[in-house]
Design a protein around this motif. Structure first.
Motif, mmCIF file in Angstrom:
data_model
loop_
_atom_site.group_PDB
_atom_site.id
_atom_site.type_symbol
_atom_site.label_atom_id
_atom_site.label_comp_id
_atom_site.label_asym_id
_atom_site.label_seq_id
_atom_site.Cartn_x
_atom_site.Cartn_y
_atom_site.Cartn_z
ATOM 1 N N ILE A 151 -74.078 59.552 43.761
ATOM 2 C CA ILE A 151 -72.772 59.030 43.353
ATOM 3 C C ILE A 151 -73.003 57.771 42.516
ATOM 4 O O ILE A 151 -73.778 56.887 42.903
ATOM 5 C CB ILE A 151 -71.888 58.702 44.571
ATOM 6 N N VAL A 169 -69.241 55.819 52.741
ATOM 7 C CA VAL A 169 -70.199 56.873 52.402
ATOM 8 C C VAL A 169 -71.230 57.030 53.495
ATOM 9 O O VAL A 169 -71.585 58.151 53.904
ATOM 10 C CB VAL A 169 -70.857 56.569 51.038
ATOM 11 N N ASN A 170 -71.750 55.898 54.029
ATOM 12 C CA ASN A 170 -72.759 55.983 55.090
ATOM 13 C C ASN A 170 -72.180 56.574 56.366
ATOM 14 O O ASN A 170 -72.879 57.267 57.122
ATOM 15 C CB ASN A 170 -73.337 54.593 55.371
ATOM 16 N N VAL A 177 -76.526 56.191 46.255
ATOM 17 C CA VAL A 177 -75.436 55.577 45.504
ATOM 18 C C VAL A 177 -76.031 54.629 44.463
ATOM 19 O O VAL A 177 -76.851 53.769 44.801
ATOM 20 C CB VAL A 177 -74.466 54.812 46.429
ATOM 21 N N ALA A 274 -64.158 57.130 48.193
ATOM 22 C CA ALA A 274 -65.372 57.535 48.904
ATOM 23 C C ALA A 274 -65.104 58.746 49.786
ATOM 24 O O ALA A 274 -65.948 59.645 49.907
ATOM 25 C CB ALA A 274 -65.896 56.364 49.724
ATOM 26 N N VAL A 278 -67.197 62.553 49.097
ATOM 27 C CA VAL A 278 -68.199 63.136 49.993
ATOM 28 C C VAL A 278 -67.495 63.762 51.192
ATOM 29 O O VAL A 278 -66.447 63.295 51.633
ATOM 30 C CB VAL A 278 -69.203 62.069 50.467
#
Length: 524
Positions: A151, A169-170, A177, A274, A278
């Motif tokens: 990303i 994201v994590n 990223v 985000a 994902v």
């Protein structure tokens, strides 16, 4: 007289004399002291961007007046809002003059739009322009990848936005990223964001930096002025031209910018971007576990069904001895019939050989030879008579052909050919006469028609044809000028020359008749 001269000079001596420079700088100081710091509201006119020196020159105007404006290079680079042609602004600075041209102007330190209404009007005008070019069409938008590997994020590296994106994201789906740092507010914001989008699209993965599968352009909330950089035309065009799917996450859910229309997807917040970019790893794992369980269950059920089918097929099959009983019986029967057939064949062949041996006895052979000898003798006896008959037939045929080739026969054929030639010649002559007669009749008809349509037939009725000096027919008297040379043609192609004159003299008398020419053209 001296008193008079002194009285004339005394008024001038009471007025202080100034040089042009003194007056110009005095006016400059007066204006700068009186208007040290002012705010002027007006419309930007004549703006063409910064000069090559870095300074910007334009005009502020309203419905009654105008004033020159200048922004020095140092102040121009610090402006948070750039002037645009036709935009109503509030300029802050000081008034001064330029002695070199006796003009006054405002030196601007800061410039801002004249209220949100002006910005909204400019924003709407720009939105309509870009929409007319098709940059916001749904057909241009791309689908986001379901499971991206990389990303790319275009935002400020020090703000809370990038931390929120990385944290989300994590939590959901950890992956690689890449952050392209840009300013998200101020003069260079639009150019940096546009360059970042184009820079990500230029990556091919060969330089050690992977090419992103999806881009996120993010910024926190703010006023219309704070978000103005994302309304710039360069940013919108870069977003529309991006070959990588792009998510716009600028401002809060109620904040709309032009990049939101050009992006492939709009997120209400950076965190929402985000979440859109994902999937959730735990949900994927649960889905995979569920699918694996369904797969194992399906395989088990399929194996059970196949096993039952195999058992049913095995029960339906006969025993091996039963399968081989019929072929074994057919083999035994064939073996028995083969022995009997061989014996019968040997007996039949022996009988045939015995019969052939009986036919090959010496007496039988002598009888055959005797028969063949008698036949040969008969052929030998009959052959001379047959040859004589054939020779007679050939001789008669030759005599017939010879009679045909005699002198009388040739004469007869010659006479027949001559008669035929005379017949054909007479027929050809009659055909030619008939064709010539038809052609002559048609030619006479066309000649009569041509003569009836020719102008010569009109001349025969007493008319005349008038031509000018270029031998072109004259149809109207208005075409003839006084003194022009004319040619008049009568019946029989007789022609005379003439000179054009007035129809009548001023006194009403007619012009004298011309002499009769002795030959054509004498009147000239």
């Amino acid at each position: 007289m001296a008193d008079a001269e002194q009285g004339a000079d005394s008024p001038r001596s009471n007025i202080t004399e100034y040089s042009v420079s003194e007056i110009s700088f005095a006016v400059k100081r007066t204006i700068e002291d009186r208007f040290d710091r002012v705010r002027i509201r007006g419309e930007v006119s004549g703006y063409r961007g910064p000069h090559s020196s870095g300074h910007a020159y334009f005009t502020l105007k309203d419905e009654k007046a105008r004033i020159d404006a200048v922004i020095w290079r140092g102040a121009f680079s610090k402006l948070a809002f750039m002037p645009e042609e036709g935009l109503e602004v509030i300029a802050t600075g000081k008034l001064t003059t330029y002695p070199g041209s006796s003009k006054y102007q405002i030196v601007i330190d800061n410039i801002e739009p004249a209220g949100a209404g002006a910005l909204m009007a400019l924003l709407e005008e720009r939105r309509k322009k870009l929409a007319a070019e098709g940059l916001f069409d749904e057909a241009r938008k791309q689908l986001l990848p379901y499971m991206p590997r990389v990303i790319g994020v275009v935002t400020s590296p020090t703000g809370a936005v990038i931390r929120d994106i990385l944290h989300r994201v994590n939590d959901r789906y950890p992956l690689h990223v890449i952050v392209w740092p840009v300013r998200v507010q101020g003069e260079t914001c639009g150019a940096e964001v546009a360059n970042a989008i184009r820079g990500f699209n230029a990556l091919d993965g060969s330089g050690g930096i992977p090419r992103p599968d999806v881009l996120i352009v993010a910024r926190g909330g703010g006023s219309l002025e704070d978000l103005w950089g994302f309304n710039e035309e360069a940013v919108v065009r870069a977003a529309a031209d991006s070959m990588i799917p792009l998510i716009s996450a600028v401002g809060h859910e109620t904040d709309w910018t032009l990049i939101d229309h050009a992006a492939d997807m709009r997120a209400p917040t950076p965190t929402g971007a985000a979440e859109i970019a994902v999937p959730v790893k735990a949900e994927l794992e649960a889905t995979l576990a569920q699918l694996w369980a369904r797969l194992r269950s399906g395989i088990g059920r399929l194996s059970d069904r196949k096993r039952e089918s195999l058992r049913a097929a095995a029960r339906a099959l006969p025993a091996p001895d039963g399968l081989l009983a019929m072929p074994r019986q057919r083999f035994d029967a064939a073996e028995f019939r083969l022995g009997q057939g061989l014996k019968a064949n040997v007996t039949a062949k022996r009988s045939a050989y015995a019969l052939a041996a009986g036919k090959l006895s010496p007496n039988r052979l002598a009888a055959v030879l005797d028969r063949d000898r008698r036949s040969l003798e008969r052929f030998e006896r009959d052959l001379p008579r047959a040859l004589l008959r054939v020779a007679d037939r050939k001789r008669e045929a030759l005599n017939l052909r010879a009679s045909r080739l005699s002198v009388s026969g040739i004469d007869r054929q010659r006479r027949q050919g001559a008669d035929q030639i005379r017949l054909l010649s007479s027929r050809l002559t009659r055909a030619l006469d008939l064709t010539l007669s038809d052609a002559r009749t048609m030619l006479e008809q066309k000649g009569r028609l041509l003569k009836s349509l020719s102008y010569e037939a009109v001349l025969e009725r007493g008319f005349a044809l008038v031509r000018d000096d270029n031998d072109r027919p004259v149809k109207r008297a208005a075409q003839v000028k006084k003194g022009a040379l004319l040619t008049i043609e009568f019946a029989g192609r007789e022609k005379v020359g003439a000179i054009a004159t007035d129809p009548a003299t001023p006194g009403g008398s007619k012009p004298a008749p011309a002499k009769k020419p002795t030959q054509q053209g004498d009147l000239f």
